[in-house]
Design a protein around this motif. Structure first.
Motif, PDB file in Angstrom:
ATOM      1  N   LYS A 178      29.436  56.600  49.825  1.00 52.02           N
ATOM      2  CA  LYS A 178      29.030  55.287  49.776  1.00 52.02           C
ATOM      3  C   LYS A 178      29.662  54.303  50.884  1.00 52.02           C
ATOM      4  CE  LYS A 178      28.667  55.290  44.781  1.00 52.02           C
ATOM      5  NZ  LYS A 178      29.002  54.371  43.654  1.00 52.02           N
ATOM      6  N   ASP A 179      28.617  53.509  51.463  1.00 46.08           N
ATOM      7  CA  ASP A 179      29.079  52.815  52.674  1.00 46.08           C
ATOM      8  C   ASP A 179      28.321  51.418  52.210  1.00 46.08           C
ATOM      9  OD1 ASP A 179      29.842  51.563  55.073  1.00 46.08           O
ATOM     10  OD2 ASP A 179      28.315  52.501  56.299  1.00 46.08           O
ATOM     11  N   TYR A 180      29.151  50.532  51.708  1.00 44.21           N
ATOM     12  CA  TYR A 180      28.919  49.282  51.055  1.00 44.21           C
ATOM     13  C   TYR A 180      28.423  48.184  51.959  1.00 44.21           C
ATOM     14  CZ  TYR A 180      30.792  50.751  46.490  1.00 44.21           C
ATOM     15  OH  TYR A 180      31.334  51.432  45.309  1.00 44.21           O
ATOM     16  N   PHE A 181      27.326  47.484  51.553  1.00 43.20           N
ATOM     17  CA  PHE A 181      26.971  46.104  52.232  1.00 43.20           C
ATOM     18  C   PHE A 181      27.835  44.916  51.400  1.00 43.20           C
ATOM     19  CE2 PHE A 181      23.368  48.824  53.189  1.00 43.20           C
ATOM     20  CZ  PHE A 181      23.206  48.632  54.343  1.00 43.20           C
ATOM     21  N   PHE A 182      27.752  45.022  50.059  1.00 45.40           N
ATOM     22  CA  PHE A 182      28.732  44.349  49.577  1.00 45.40           C
ATOM     23  C   PHE A 182      28.839  44.888  48.012  1.00 45.40           C
ATOM     24  CE2 PHE A 182      24.250  42.981  48.266  1.00 45.40           C
ATOM     25  CZ  PHE A 182      24.444  42.958  46.841  1.00 45.40           C
ATOM     26  N   ASN A 183      29.966  44.390  47.483  1.00 44.82           N
ATOM     27  CA  ASN A 183      30.516  44.769  46.307  1.00 44.82           C
ATOM     28  C   ASN A 183      31.075  43.594  45.621  1.00 44.82           C
ATOM     29  OD1 ASN A 183      31.096  46.404  43.968  1.00 44.82           O
ATOM     30  ND2 ASN A 183      32.625  47.757  45.039  1.00 44.82           N
ATOM     31  N   MET A 184      30.394  42.984  44.422  1.00 46.12           N
ATOM     32  CA  MET A 184      30.753  41.871  43.869  1.00 46.12           C
ATOM     33  C   MET A 184      31.160  41.847  42.556  1.00 46.12           C
ATOM     34  SD  MET A 184      28.385  38.246  43.791  1.00 46.12           S
ATOM     35  CE  MET A 184      27.511  39.160  42.595  1.00 46.12           C
ATOM     36  N   ALA A 185      32.355  41.541  41.953  1.00 50.26           N
ATOM     37  CA  ALA A 185      32.612  41.280  40.553  1.00 50.26           C
ATOM     38  C   ALA A 185      32.102  39.825  40.334  1.00 50.26           C
ATOM     39  CB  ALA A 185      33.824  41.440  40.335  1.00 50.26           C
ATOM     40  N   PHE A 186      31.488  39.934  38.969  1.00 45.80           N
ATOM     41  CA  PHE A 186      31.179  38.434  38.525  1.00 45.80           C
ATOM     42  C   PHE A 186      31.429  38.312  36.887  1.00 45.80           C
ATOM     43  CE2 PHE A 186      27.012  40.397  37.660  1.00 45.80           C
ATOM     44  CZ  PHE A 186      26.530  39.861  36.630  1.00 45.80           C
ATOM     45  N   TRP A 187      31.482  37.127  36.498  1.00 40.09           N
ATOM     46  CA  TRP A 187      31.471  36.896  35.227  1.00 40.09           C
ATOM     47  C   TRP A 187      31.198  35.460  34.908  1.00 40.09           C
ATOM     48  CZ3 TRP A 187      35.708  38.129  38.382  1.00 40.09           C
ATOM     49  CH2 TRP A 187      36.595  37.009  38.613  1.00 40.09           C
ATOM     50  N   SER A 188      31.166  35.143  33.820  1.00 37.70           N
ATOM     51  CA  SER A 188      30.863  33.651  33.173  1.00 37.70           C
ATOM     52  C   SER A 188      32.119  33.065  32.875  1.00 37.70           C
ATOM     53  CB  SER A 188      30.088  33.819  32.092  1.00 37.70           C
ATOM     54  OG  SER A 188      30.018  32.459  31.591  1.00 37.70           O
ATOM     55  N   SER A 189      32.364  31.474  33.484  1.00 35.48           N
ATOM     56  CA  SER A 189      33.392  31.042  33.291  1.00 35.48           C
ATOM     57  C   SER A 189      33.740  30.689  31.828  1.00 35.48           C
ATOM     58  CB  SER A 189      33.462  29.713  34.088  1.00 35.48           C
ATOM     59  OG  SER A 189      32.223  29.003  33.468  1.00 35.48           O
ATOM     60  N   MET A 190      32.391  30.772  30.940  1.00 36.58           N
ATOM     61  CA  MET A 190      32.576  30.933  29.463  1.00 36.58           C
ATOM     62  C   MET A 190      33.444  32.025  28.863  1.00 36.58           C
ATOM     63  SD  MET A 190      30.843  27.991  28.663  1.00 36.58           S
ATOM     64  CE  MET A 190      30.368  28.040  27.097  1.00 36.58           C
ATOM     65  N   LYS A 191      33.325  33.198  29.767  1.00 40.21           N
ATOM     66  CA  LYS A 191      33.939  34.327  28.916  1.00 40.21           C
ATOM     67  C   LYS A 191      34.750  35.172  30.116  1.00 40.21           C
ATOM     68  CE  LYS A 191      31.566  35.008  24.783  1.00 40.21           C
ATOM     69  NZ  LYS A 191      30.870  35.917  23.858  1.00 40.21           N
ATOM     70  N   PRO A 192      35.796  34.540  30.847  1.00 36.90           N
ATOM     71  CA  PRO A 192      36.193  35.080  31.867  1.00 36.90           C
ATOM     72  C   PRO A 192      37.130  36.378  31.592  1.00 36.90           C
ATOM     73  CG  PRO A 192      37.628  33.309  31.132  1.00 36.90           C
ATOM     74  CD  PRO A 192      36.328  33.243  30.560  1.00 36.90           C
ATOM     75  N   PRO A 193      37.356  37.342  32.503  1.00 33.09           N
ATOM     76  CA  PRO A 193      38.185  38.421  32.319  1.00 33.09           C
ATOM     77  C   PRO A 193      39.567  38.073  31.984  1.00 33.09           C
ATOM     78  CG  PRO A 193      37.729  38.481  34.618  1.00 33.09           C
ATOM     79  CD  PRO A 193      36.822  37.196  33.684  1.00 33.09           C
ATOM     80  N   PRO A 194      40.160  39.056  31.284  1.00 28.03           N
ATOM     81  CA  PRO A 194      41.765  38.915  31.249  1.00 28.03           C
ATOM     82  C   PRO A 194      42.676  38.412  32.530  1.00 28.03           C
ATOM     83  CG  PRO A 194      41.025  40.862  30.145  1.00 28.03           C
ATOM     84  CD  PRO A 194      39.887  40.280  30.898  1.00 28.03           C
ATOM     85  N   VAL A 195      43.439  37.455  32.455  1.00 22.95           N
ATOM     86  CA  VAL A 195      44.323  37.068  33.482  1.00 22.95           C
ATOM     87  C   VAL A 195      44.719  38.276  34.404  1.00 22.95           C
ATOM     88  CG1 VAL A 195      46.294  36.088  34.265  1.00 22.95           C
ATOM     89  CG2 VAL A 195      44.959  34.919  32.334  1.00 22.95           C
ATOM     90  N   GLU A 196      45.057  39.286  33.923  1.00 18.94           N
ATOM     91  CA  GLU A 196      45.618  40.432  34.758  1.00 18.94           C
ATOM     92  C   GLU A 196      44.469  41.296  35.622  1.00 18.94           C
ATOM     93  OE1 GLU A 196      48.021  39.656  31.298  1.00 18.94           O
ATOM     94  OE2 GLU A 196      45.905  40.395  31.249  1.00 18.94           O
ATOM     95  N   GLU A 197      43.321  41.036  34.942  1.00 15.54           N
ATOM     96  CA  GLU A 197      42.251  41.762  35.716  1.00 15.54           C
ATOM     97  C   GLU A 197      41.952  40.719  36.919  1.00 15.54           C
ATOM     98  OE1 GLU A 197      38.806  44.596  35.855  1.00 15.54           O
ATOM     99  OE2 GLU A 197      40.066  44.345  34.141  1.00 15.54           O
ATOM    100  N   VAL A 198      41.916  39.540  36.626  1.00 16.84           N
ATOM    101  CA  VAL A 198      41.540  38.637  37.696  1.00 16.84           C
ATOM    102  C   VAL A 198      42.477  38.544  38.737  1.00 16.84           C
ATOM    103  CG1 VAL A 198      41.425  36.271  38.331  1.00 16.84           C
ATOM    104  CG2 VAL A 198      40.188  37.046  36.208  1.00 16.84           C
TER     105      VAL A 198
END
Length: 156
Positions: free
Chosen positions: A104-124
């Motif tokens: 894989k040669d990435y153009f972009f790789n983005m993580a997203f989530w809703s501020s209503m249900k964010p991931p755990p602090v450790e993940e962020v």
């Protein structure tokens, strides 16, 4: 859009009628993509429809006629990753078809989530490892009172 020309307005209600679509013409669309040569100068506009019409990203729900499902049940806990890449042909593996990370040669790789249900602090914190302090301002709003100290990934 050729360099110097005005690209389409992505807020234009007619955007879905512009350009090439994959629907009902997969073979031709694949050929168009195979012949596409991305280069500096022109503006490339990509619209991804897929499941976007069914995903309420703010409320983190999959919404279909007559029902809605928590997005975590659909795909697991946040973040969700959206990416775009091309596959490299590796010497000695010319017939390889799998989407291996090494190809894989990435153009972009983005993580997203809703501020209503964010991931755990450790993940962020893991996602932000090595991020500049100024860039952490917005993410702190998701978890008030949490110290997102700048961390450097191992080996960097």
């Amino acid at each position: 859009t050729p360099e110097g020309e005005e690209p389409p307005d992505i807020a234009d209600s007619a955007i879905e009628t512009m350009g090439s679509k994959r629907s009902k013409r997969v073979k031709q669309y694949k050929q168009e993509l195979d012949e596409l040569e991305l280069k500096a100068g022109p503006t490339y506009t990509f619209c991804f429809w897929g499941i976007s019409r069914w995903l309420d990203r703010l409320n983190w729900q999959v919404v279909m006629p007559g029902m809605s499902v928590d997005f975590n049940k659909f795909c697991g806990a946040p973040p969700v990753y959206v990416c775009m890449y091309v596959l490299k042909t590796l010497p000695g593996h010319e017939t390889e078809k799998r989407h291996l990370e090494s190809r894989k040669d990435y153009f972009f790789n983005m993580a997203f989530w809703s501020s209503m249900k964010p991931p755990p602090v450790e993940e962020v914190q893991a996602l932000l490892a090595g991020t500049e302090e100024d860039d952490l301002r917005d993410i702190r709003a998701l978890h008030p009172g949490t110290d997102f100290a700048k961390r450097t990934p191992a080996g960097h």
